[in-house]
Every structure is written in C-alpha cells, then in structure tokens.
Design an enzyme around this catalytic site. Structure first.
Site, PDB file in Angstrom:
ATOM      1  CB  SER A 116      53.634 -50.004  -9.756  1.00  0.00           C
ATOM      2  OG  SER A 116      53.091 -51.283  -9.537  1.00  0.00           O
TER       3      SER A 116
ATOM      4  CE  LYS B  31      51.613 -48.375 -14.930  1.00  0.00           C
ATOM      5  NZ  LYS B  31      51.756 -48.413 -13.448  1.00  0.00           N
TER       6      LYS B  31
ATOM      7  CB  SER C  72      52.365 -52.135 -12.874  1.00  0.00           C
ATOM      8  OG  SER C  72      52.011 -50.866 -12.356  1.00  0.00           O
TER       9      SER C  72
END
Length: 470
Positions: free
Chosen positions: A182, A84, A158
């Site tokens: 997330s 990420k 997220s």
C-alpha cells in the site's frame, strides 16, 4: 522559482528554503491551499483540509525560524505535510475510509508525534479504501480518488489519496502505510518514489503491530531525498529493526558502489496466477539495462517462492478480520468489507498459527536469493494502473482474485517484513506511469535509498508532472 516549481520542490528542498529564509511557511501553506482548492475537486485526494489550523501552525513556525530555530533540532520546521486518514490527531478521529468510526480520537501515533516535533505543518488528511483493505481507493463513504495522470484510472491503494496529492503537487510528501503493497502500489500508479521500510523501523505505537506484523508505515514522495529526510525524522532509535549503517539522508548521497543485482519477472501465486503485461516487462528490462550500463553486475534469477503465497493470504485475511473486530459500527461497513470478514472467519486459528510459524522457513528459502546478489529487482505491479471501477460491485472473493493477479509482487515482502521500494520507470503508450520494485536484505533500507537516488539522477522522474499538475 515559480509557484508550480515550489509546489513540486519536495520537503527536503522546502526545508532548505525555509532555513535560508527564501520563503516562509505561511507562503508555502497558502500555495498548497490554493492548489488544493483548484485541483483536488478533480481528484478527491483529501478527506479533510485543515486550512485554519495549517495557517496558525505556519505562523508559529515562521516565528520560530525568525528566532533562529530549525536545522537538525527541527528539520521539518514549517514544512507542510499530509497524513493518510488512518492516523488520529488531536480533535480528529481517523475515518479509515469508512463511516463506521466515531469519537473520541485515540492517542496520536508516535509516527505523527515525531513529524510534529520536527516542525511539520499538517495540511490535511488523505483518502484510503475502507479499512485499507484494497489496492484501489474507491469507497461508498468518500467516493473515488482519481489518478492525476489520467482521471479514468486508479491511484492504487491503500495510500491512494496520499499518492494523488503528492503526484499532483498538492503537498510535498504525505504519510502512507503498507500491509500488502500500500505504499509501493500508489507510488507505481502515480509516478512517485515509495519505500516500505523494514518491519519496526518506524514505530506503529500505540499499536504493537498491525495486520499480524504485515504492516509498515512511511511516506510517499517524489524524490528519494524527501523520503530519506522523512525516515530520519520518523525512525525509532531502538526497536526491532537493526540500526542503519548511516543516516538515510547520508545514504541518499552515498555511492552504493558496484552491486550484484538479480532481476525477476516471477511472483508467487497468491490466490490466482499473476498477469504479465508487456509494458511492465519492458520497463523492467529498461531499468536492468541501465543498471548494467552503470557498472552493476546483473543477472536473471527467480527466488524460490515455494508456497509463500498461501501463508501471505492467510495472514492478510486474518489481519483484516482483526481490524474489522475493532470497528465501533460494523453495520455501516460496505458489503465487500463484510465479505472479507466472512472469508477470514473460515480460516481456523491452527492454520493461521502455521502460516505465522512458517515465516522463518520462507525467509531462509526466499532469502537465499541474496547469496547471489545484493539487491533484487522485479515489477512493482503486473499491469499499468487499472481503470476506475475495475472491481466495482464485485464481492470480496472476486475482488481478492482480481487484485492478486494485478498486485502479486509486493505482499511477500510484507509477510517477511523486509524493505522494498518502488521507483518510476517510464510510462505506457497511454501515458500511465510504470514502475519497478527494488528489494533489499533485512534492514538495508540504506542500500535501497542509495541505489534509488542514483537511478533517480539517471531517469529524472521528478521532472515529469501529470497533466493535472497545473
């Protein structure tokens, strides 16, 4: 095994193939690079694809494997992964879903250092919403990340890019973080397994904490055993989390025995009343029925949420403010992000201190549910994945109200720091993934992994691939 099956085999099986010399790391990397080139333009899951670097790392891994290295000393040797884009790596500044960051990169987090030391090969960086604030992955800088099950719908957030990449077979596993859901929300949106570890199980170093203790870091994967392998590699030997009873890989192979399981459709009110979608309720009841069929003792019981939602919201907003204040170029941030900052600014320090101090009281009251059960089962999300653009053009307050109705089930466990996981639980009439959440007492990720592995064997979710899987 054909190319698609290999792409979806998961990092644990791929590691076995590499050790047995049935495939090479170079072949795996080329397989994924081809799939990324072909499929990613439809999804927008990656911010950066590190093709040359991955090929070089794969060649080095293959040499090491040929020389007899691997196994427990390097359990991910030659296995491709993605990160990420909140993680600085050598030569690359993490962008955090925005254009507001600039170099040079900071120190590499311990999480990535452990993966790299275990032999992982970095394929690229994945998308996220600006500053990881929202439960959808749509930004002015990086565009919209789309769901491989239906590209008109959200991947969640997220860790949305990681979710889309793993679901579409563009990588076997990818890093993720969870400050209010997330990891679990993208897992639910993309038909994946997503475990939010206990607070401090995986080090956030060089940070001491993130979002005032709300955040944990981990991964998204298709299979429980893939997450168990990631956890064994990444977990700190010492820290704030109590040591597990056994390795996480051993937990995945361990029968949890007969458990007492409580289930609930309730959620704390965080900003606004939560939705309750019939498809989500049906998915939960289906998993509860399966647990009963497997011999577990199941009963409906709601935790005593009290007013925990208010303290969750205060901590979430002030955590966003702390991140905002570290951004090198705040003038480049989106209007909605600036709105979150304005809302957070009106929360006085004294109120934040009360919200932090209240954690132990909430823990005692909510944790009393575990006097009656070993695990709690709830929805992960209140609805199936929302459509792309649900909150486009809306300000921070309206976005926060909307998200609080769709994602009310996850944030409490961030506030308390306890482990929780999302497992796939079928699909809606429209073919969108549904999910349920498993919650364990503090420090018991092993119990979540053990039960989730049994449910995976029954529900066979890794066998299902999205239409864009190729």
């Amino acid at each position: 095994m054909d190319a698609a099956d290999l792409a979806f085999a998961g990092i644990a099986r791929q590691a076995e193939f590499l050790r047995e010399k049935e495939i090479s790391s170079a072949e795996l990397v080329e397989l994924y690079l081809e799939r990324i080139e072909r499929i990613n333009p439809k999804l927008n899951a990656f911010t950066d694809v590190l093709a040359d670097e991955a090929r070089e790392a794969a060649a080095a891994a293959d040499e090491r494997i040929a020389g007899g290295e691997g196994g427990e000393d390097a359990p991910l040797l030659g296995v491709p992964v993605a990160l990420k884009d909140e993680i600085d790596v050598e030569g690359m500044v993490a962008q955090h879903g925005t254009s507001a960051y600039s170099g040079p990169p900071g120190p590499e987090p311990e999480h990535w250092q452990r993966l790299r030391s275990a032999g992982a090969v970095l394929l690229g960086k994945t998308t996220l919403p600006e500053l990881a604030i929202c439960g959808f992955t749509e930004t002015e800088t990086w565009g919209e990340t789309r769901n491989p099950w239906n590209t008109e719908h959200s991947v969640g957030g997220s860790s949305g890019g990681s979710g889309a990449a793993v679901a579409a077979g563009l990588v076997g596993a990818a890093s993720a973080s969870d400050g209010a859901g997330s990891i679990r929300i993208p897992a639910a949106c993309n038909g994946l397994f997503g475990l939010k570890p206990q607070r401090d199980r995986i080090s956030l170093a060089p940070l001491d904490e993130h979002w005032l203790g709300m955040s944990a870091t981990g991964c998204l994967a298709r299979r429980v055993r893939d997450t168990a392998l990631w956890m064994d590699v990444a977990a700190a030997e010492a820290g704030g989390a109590p040591p597990p009873e056994r390795s996480f890989r051993a937990a995945a192979d361990h029968d949890p025995g007969k458990l007492r399981v409580c289930w609930t459709l309730s959620a704390p009110r965080v900003i606004a009343p939560p939705h309750r979608d019939p498809a989500v309720e049906g998915a939960l009841r289906g998993v509860v029925a399966l647990l009963g069929d497997l011999g577990h003792e199941v009963s409906e019981r709601d935790p005593d949420w009290g007013m925990v939602g208010n303290d969750c919201a205060n901590r979430y907003l002030k955590g966003i403010e702390a991140d905002y204040d570290q951004v090198p170029h705040p003038e480049r941030l989106e209007a909605r992000t600036k709105g979150f900052k304005r809302i957070a600014r009106v929360i006085p320090d004294a109120l934040l201190r009360r919200s932090l101090d209240a954690e132990s009281r909430h823990a005692t009251r909510i944790g009393a549910i575990f006097d009656h059960c070993d695990l709690l089962v709830s929805p992960t999300m209140a609805t199936p994945p929302v459509e792309i653009g649900r909150w486009a053009g809306q300000g921070a307050l309206r976005t926060m109200v909307g998200m609080s109705r769709v994602y009310p089930h996850t944030i409490t466990w961030n506030y308390l720091g306890w482990p929780a996981a999302s497992i796939p639980a079928g699909s809606s009439e429209e073919g969108l993934p549904l999910a349920v959440q498993l919650v364990a007492p503090p420090g018991r990720e092993d119990l979540l992994i053990s039960l989730a592995a049994r449910l995976e064997a029954e529900l066979a979710w890794p066998e299902h691939r999205p239409p864009l899987a190729g």
